[in-house]
Design an enzyme around this catalytic site. Structure first.
Site, PDB file in Angstrom:
ATOM      1  N   GLY A 156       2.655  -1.108   4.438  1.00 31.18           N
ATOM      2  CA  GLY A 156       2.773   0.302   4.063  1.00 31.18           C
ATOM      3  C   GLY A 156       4.227   0.694   3.932  1.00 31.18           C
ATOM      4  O   GLY A 156       4.872   0.462   2.911  1.00 31.18           O
ATOM      5  N   GLY A 157       4.790   1.250   5.003  1.00 31.15           N
ATOM      6  CA  GLY A 157       6.152   1.797   4.996  1.00 31.15           C
ATOM      7  C   GLY A 157       7.199   0.880   4.372  1.00 31.15           C
ATOM      8  O   GLY A 157       8.001   1.328   3.542  1.00 31.15           O
ATOM      9  N   ASN A 213       0.865  -1.181   0.000  1.00 38.01           N
ATOM     10  CA  ASN A 213       0.000   0.000   0.000  1.00 38.01           C
ATOM     11  C   ASN A 213       0.901   1.231   0.000  1.00 38.01           C
ATOM     12  O   ASN A 213       1.466   1.589   1.026  1.00 38.01           O
ATOM     13  CB  ASN A 213      -0.888  -0.037   1.258  1.00 38.01           C
ATOM     14  CG  ASN A 213      -1.750   1.207   1.389  1.00 38.01           C
ATOM     15  OD1 ASN A 213      -1.824   2.031   0.474  1.00 38.01           O
ATOM     16  ND2 ASN A 213      -2.405   1.350   2.534  1.00 38.01           N
ATOM     17  N   TRP A 214       1.007   1.850  -1.180  1.00 38.63           N
ATOM     18  CA  TRP A 214       1.928   2.993  -1.324  1.00 38.63           C
ATOM     19  C   TRP A 214       1.315   4.301  -0.836  1.00 38.63           C
ATOM     20  O   TRP A 214       1.967   5.342  -0.862  1.00 38.63           O
ATOM     21  CB  TRP A 214       2.386   3.123  -2.776  1.00 38.63           C
ATOM     22  CG  TRP A 214       3.384   2.072  -3.183  1.00 38.63           C
ATOM     23  CD1 TRP A 214       3.979   1.156  -2.361  1.00 38.63           C
ATOM     24  CD2 TRP A 214       3.902   1.836  -4.498  1.00 38.63           C
ATOM     25  NE1 TRP A 214       4.838   0.373  -3.084  1.00 38.63           N
ATOM     26  CE2 TRP A 214       4.817   0.756  -4.402  1.00 38.63           C
ATOM     27  CE3 TRP A 214       3.682   2.415  -5.759  1.00 38.63           C
ATOM     28  CZ2 TRP A 214       5.508   0.262  -5.502  1.00 38.63           C
ATOM     29  CZ3 TRP A 214       4.373   1.924  -6.860  1.00 38.63           C
ATOM     30  CH2 TRP A 214       5.276   0.856  -6.732  1.00 38.63           C
ATOM     31  N   LYS A 215       0.047   4.269  -0.454  1.00 39.30           N
ATOM     32  CA  LYS A 215      -0.642   5.468   0.051  1.00 39.30           C
ATOM     33  C   LYS A 215      -0.384   6.656  -0.886  1.00 39.30           C
ATOM     34  O   LYS A 215      -0.368   6.471  -2.098  1.00 39.30           O
ATOM     35  CB  LYS A 215      -0.208   5.746   1.495  1.00 39.30           C
ATOM     36  CG  LYS A 215      -0.325   4.496   2.376  1.00 39.30           C
ATOM     37  CD  LYS A 215      -0.204   4.761   3.840  1.00 39.30           C
ATOM     38  CE  LYS A 215      -0.344   3.438   4.592  1.00 39.30           C
ATOM     39  NZ  LYS A 215      -0.388   3.574   6.017  1.00 39.30           N
ATOM     40  N   GLU A 265      -7.241   5.062   7.504  1.00 34.61           N
ATOM     41  CA  GLU A 265      -6.963   6.477   7.190  1.00 34.61           C
ATOM     42  C   GLU A 265      -8.159   7.104   6.481  1.00 34.61           C
ATOM     43  O   GLU A 265      -8.448   8.291   6.667  1.00 34.61           O
ATOM     44  CB  GLU A 265      -5.684   6.569   6.346  1.00 34.61           C
ATOM     45  CG  GLU A 265      -4.445   6.328   7.207  1.00 34.61           C
ATOM     46  CD  GLU A 265      -3.257   5.710   6.479  1.00 34.61           C
ATOM     47  OE1 GLU A 265      -3.257   5.681   5.231  1.00 34.61           O
ATOM     48  OE2 GLU A 265      -2.324   5.243   7.172  1.00 34.61           O
TER      49      GLU A 265
HETATM   50  P1  PGA Z   1       2.427   0.346   7.782  1.00 31.72           P
HETATM   51  O1  PGA Z   1       1.024   0.602   7.055  1.00 31.72           O
HETATM   52  O2  PGA Z   1       2.972  -0.951   7.263  1.00 31.72           O
HETATM   53  O3  PGA Z   1       3.291   1.525   7.399  1.00 31.72           O
HETATM   54  O4  PGA Z   1       2.166   0.297   9.246  1.00 31.72           O
HETATM   55  C1  PGA Z   1       0.119  -0.438   6.850  1.00 31.72           C
HETATM   56  C2  PGA Z   1      -1.154   0.093   6.256  1.00 31.72           C
HETATM   57  O5  PGA Z   1      -1.535   1.242   6.522  1.00 31.72           O
HETATM   58  O6  PGA Z   1      -1.823  -0.612   5.498  1.00 31.72           O
END
Ligand code: PGA
Length: 248
Positions: A232-233, A8-10, A94
């Site tokens: 994510g990160g 998930n690159w947001k 989010e």
């Molecule tokens: P994160 O994010 O791995 O940076 O904690 C996960 C996500 O929001 O899906």
């Protein structure tokens, strides 16, 4: 069942950065692992072109519930399918927090995703306050039920439910693997109660997300009940994400 790893690159990358990472990841091909990349809408087309013909799949981070119409700024699940997506993240915390996405909206989006032939990745999870009140399981059962109740899932359709404790997302500190495992079992039981045991076991996957990285991923896999990861990160760093996948 294949384990599934979703990046998930947001809203973290510009087009150049997204293309560079897609080039680095497009060759990932691991037996028994399905890798999905979810870039932002703006880079979906270019990233999709890079991934085309490879085994890494394309996903989106959100969709709207209508097929078409006067909905300025929205993107339908049918458009995403057209653009080459196979997956779509729905109800990420989010979005629930900043865009005030409700359980009803999540439900409509899941319905739309399935009708368009996409696999929805439904995010559920408790906030820190809810956890302090001892409400984790209640929240998981409630959000999973609201997202899916009354939606028919056929034998050829897949649904993913991601347990994402809101308070650990992006924190660098994941929950204990046993905690993620017990949450997965609560979600799994909810799916069995909503659908038949057969359908719940064959067509649904329950995955974990929240500060997963290449070092802690093994401990989650070892629980034997977590069927994949929403990352994510750690999916924004080339070597880190490749190591993470290898360590599963
Ligand atoms: P994160 O994010 O791995 O940076 O904690 C996960 C996500 O929001 O899906």
């Amino acid at each position: 069942m294949k384990s599934i790893i979703i990046a998930n690159w947001k809203m973290q990358l510009d087009l150049k950065g997204a293309k560079e990472l897609a080039m680095a990841f497009k060759g990932i091909s691991e037996k028994d692992k399905e890798v999905v990349i979810c870039p932002s809408f703006a880079s979906l087309g270019e990233v999709g072109n890079i991934l085309k013909k490879g085994s890494v799949k394309l996903g989106a981070q959100n969709c709207f519930w209508e097929v078409k119409g006067a909905y300025t700024g929205e993107v339908s699940s049918w458009e995403l399918k057209d653009a080459g997506c196979e997956y779509v993240i729905i109800g990420h915390s989010e979005r629930r927090q900043y865009l005030k996405e409700t359980d009803e909206m999540v439900h409509e989006k899941v319905r739309a995703a399935l009708s368009a032939g996409l696999t929805p990745i439904i995010c559920v999870g408790e906030t820190f306050e809810q956890r302090q009140q001892g409400a984790r399981d209640y929240i998981l059962i409630h959000q999973t039920t609201k997202a899916l109740e009354g939606i028919k899932v056929d034998k050829n359709q897949k649904v993913i439910v991601a347990y994402e404790p809101v308070w650990v997302i992006g924190s660098g500190q994941a929950v204990a693997p046993e905690d993620a495992a017990s949450a997965s079992q609560v979600i799994g039981q909810t799916l069995i109660d909503l659908y038949s045991g057969d359908l719940a076991n064959n067509n649904f996957s329950v995955i974990y997300g929240g500060s997963v990285d290449s070092r802690n991923i093994k401990s989650f896999v070892q629980t034997g009940v977590i069927q994949g990861f929403l990352v994510g990160g750690a999916s924004l760093k080339k070597d880190e994400f490749i190591d993470l996948i290898k360590n599963i």
